[in-house]
Scaffold this active site. Sequence first.
Site, short mmCIF file in Angstrom:
data_model
loop_
_atom_site.label_atom_id
_atom_site.label_comp_id
_atom_site.label_asym_id
_atom_site.label_seq_id
_atom_site.Cartn_x
_atom_site.Cartn_y
_atom_site.Cartn_z
CD GLU A 79 40.03 41.96 32.63
OE1 GLU A 79 39.72 40.65 32.94
OE2 GLU A 79 40.18 42.68 32.96
CE1 TYR A 83 36.82 39.26 35.55
CE2 TYR A 83 37.56 38.76 33.59
CZ TYR A 83 37.63 39.55 35.16
OH TYR A 83 38.69 40.23 35.17
CG ASP A 103 39.23 38.51 39.66
OD1 ASP A 103 38.86 38.26 40.57
OD2 ASP A 103 40.16 38.47 39.51
CB CYS A 137 42.44 39.64 50.32
SG CYS A 137 41.42 38.32 51.10
CB CYS A 193 44.87 40.64 57.97
SG CYS A 193 44.20 38.58 57.80
CB CYS A 209 43.69 44.16 54.90
SG CYS A 209 41.81 43.71 53.89
CB CYS A 256 37.81 41.04 57.34
SG CYS A 256 38.09 39.48 56.81
#
Length: 313
Positions: free
Chosen positions: A54, A137, A155, A210, A217, A220, A226
């Site tokens: 991270e 975060y 994020d 995305c 798309c 997705c 969406c």
Amino acid sequence: MTSTPAASAATAAANEATEGARLHGPVTDWFDEHARDLPWRRPEAGAWGVMVSEFMLQQTPVSRVLPVYEQWLQRWPRPADLAAEPPGEAVRAWGRLGYPRRALRLHAAASAIQERHGGDVPREHGQLLALPGVGEYTAAAVASFAYGQRHAVLDTNVRRVFARAVEGRQYPPNATTAAERKLARALLPQDEETAAKWAAATMELGALVCTARGPECVRCPISAQCAWRLAGSPAHDGPPRRGQTYAGTDRQVRGKLLAVLREAVGAVPQAVLDAVWDEPVQRARALDGLVADGLVEPLPGGSYRLPLGRSTS
């Protein structure tokens, strides 16, 4: 009868929760099939491996992180191993990942883990948040990804998925807002196991499908739901997106100076650093900034080295 603000807020929260329930299954099922096999996702990585990843992944792509991450964990498989070394060694091992203050912060976090928690990365979100260099975060990400807890992990990738899928906008705001945090909490699955998977899955969806510039798309799993796609994929109408420049900036000069110091066995004379960059004012400003940030130590006689003292938060 006119609804009260409280009633309107409750209705909005209920709608968001319902929206989340419709998205959870398709997104987590997609993740089960398409998630990348990354070393920090493997059980053997442990909480320390998750934390290291991270820190490294902030503003840095996976492809650049992977080799440095693997070398780092081979050298410092536990927080205590890193804490036992000077902070300058963390800066040296950070290599060209960029934003090297993250290396100092990770060293400081490792030292605090050793001192406060017996060398084990703490499980509690509050204890994680109290570590040097760990913000909201990172604390949420470690608690979620390492310990399977229920936290909103926001994020850039997740924020973009939520902006498009739920709010119908091409991009989220430049900085995370309270409204985004509220939405993320409302969309969280109720049980911890699903919530932790949802956090990882939405992040992966934003990273692989995305994306910022070329959303696919057709690939997705939630394209039919969406809000942005259903609205005709309207163009961004908010503040201009912030672009990142590097060439000719102080950041580039800092990187060049640090590269020389990382390769050096001992102290580096001023004359060697002067040869790194022709413009003396910018060079001096960059070097002063490195010293102020604790990334470089000045020595008597005008030479410099990576820091040997303890890092600070």
